[in-house]
Scaffold this motif. Sequence first.
Motif, PDB file in Angstrom:
ATOM      1  N   TYR A  20       0.854  -1.182   0.000  1.00 15.59           N
ATOM      2  CA  TYR A  20       0.000   0.000   0.000  1.00 15.59           C
ATOM      3  C   TYR A  20       0.893   1.237   0.000  1.00 15.59           C
ATOM      4  N   ILE A  22       1.512   4.884   0.788  1.00 12.51           N
ATOM      5  CA  ILE A  22       0.963   5.871   1.721  1.00 12.51           C
ATOM      6  C   ILE A  22       1.682   7.191   1.489  1.00 12.51           C
ATOM      7  N   GLU A  25      -1.090  12.042   2.600  1.00 13.42           N
ATOM      8  CA  GLU A  25      -2.279  11.945   3.448  1.00 13.42           C
ATOM      9  C   GLU A  25      -2.455  13.165   4.344  1.00 13.42           C
ATOM     10  N   LYS A  26      -1.355  13.802   4.711  1.00 12.54           N
ATOM     11  CA  LYS A  26      -1.426  14.926   5.642  1.00 12.54           C
ATOM     12  C   LYS A  26      -1.419  16.284   4.947  1.00 12.54           C
ATOM     13  N   LYS A  94      -9.163   6.067  -5.565  1.00 13.80           N
ATOM     14  CA  LYS A  94      -8.871   5.761  -4.156  1.00 13.80           C
ATOM     15  C   LYS A  94      -8.321   4.339  -3.986  1.00 13.80           C
ATOM     16  N   ASN A  96      -4.719   2.594  -3.641  1.00 18.03           N
ATOM     17  CA  ASN A  96      -3.276   2.781  -3.496  1.00 18.03           C
ATOM     18  C   ASN A  96      -2.528   1.463  -3.333  1.00 18.03           C
ATOM     19  N   ARG A 179       3.096  -1.139   4.282  1.00 18.35           N
ATOM     20  CA  ARG A 179       2.766   0.266   3.986  1.00 18.35           C
ATOM     21  C   ARG A 179       4.049   1.004   3.591  1.00 18.35           C
ATOM     22  N   TYR A 183       5.053   7.837  -2.825  1.00 16.94           N
ATOM     23  CA  TYR A 183       3.999   7.892  -3.837  1.00 16.94           C
ATOM     24  C   TYR A 183       4.213   6.849  -4.930  1.00 16.94           C
ATOM     25  N   ASP A 277       6.896  12.891   5.082  1.00 17.92           N
ATOM     26  CA  ASP A 277       5.924  13.534   4.200  1.00 17.92           C
ATOM     27  C   ASP A 277       6.574  14.603   3.333  1.00 17.92           C
TER      28      ASP A 277
END
Length: 338
Positions: A20, A22, A25-26, A94, A96, A179, A183, A277
Amino acid sequence: MAFLGNGLNVSGLIHPPGFYLIAFEKFTSINLYFIFLSLVYIITVLFNLLLIYVIASNRNLHSAKFLAVCNLAVIDVVLNSCTIPGMIKSFLVKDNFLTFDVCLVQMFTYYAFLSLESFALAVLAYDRLIAICFPLRQNSINTLLSMSCVVALTWSYTMGATLFAIVIIKRLSFCNSVRVLSYFCDYAPVFRLACNDNSLHWSVASFLSITILLGPFVFILLSYISILVTVFRMQSVASRGKALTTCVEHLILVAVFYIPVLTIFTIGFYSSLIDPDQRVLCLSLSSCLPPVLNPIIYSFRTKEIRLRAYSSLCLQEELECSRRNEGIARSCVGLPGI
């Protein structure tokens, strides 16, 4: 995680069905960022394909210099195509999740062509070095055949080294998290998820970072030191200015590509000073922006390419006009009084 038992193979390694991704997201206003990426991708593909067409369709541009430019354009299209469409698809639907094999394919494609981008900039520096430091021997040293060999060598080394780095990922067991904090299927975030020894992967990633990023970068620096020495030995101030002007576009591309990439891969890989991030955002920008800037900054500011592109477009318009006029003339033949 029940699915991990299904991933156990005969060698005792655990390979999950997939990972996945991740990322983002933030971040607020992520919708605007993906709209921006969509525009970047469209411009990248259109401009670089136009550049490839102009060079391929004009025999006058079949030279060592424009082979290097065309090589960069091909790399740019593939580099952005291996990440941006997947990012947009993941955002729209949606979804990922990437299967294990697809993850490895994306990882190989991204790092192979990111490395080729680095070597392509070094090849362009080599072209400038020969043109300025050896102007009288340029046509004998930097021939189309010799440039083809240089480009083929960079492709062979990059593909082989990257393939080895990806193949050894299959020696890892993933028995904990799946996870990936990126990207795309990023090499370091993936092998750090392994629950067995990943020291070989760390060593390979370090070695390739040095040879594929720092190696070409050092070659570019040494090339421009030689160029500057040659330029300042010139008697005429006008000749100095003309020689340095031909290097401006290439220096901009070098700065746009190497400064963020070297910062991310050196600081982020060997320490935890960069927030994950922020690393993802900076890496996406540093990977996606050079391919869209290359044809704008470098190629279409080159006089020969501008003239050929303009003449090609004008020729297409003339052909369309002549076809329309011919069609009108044919339709008028059967009219009374004509």
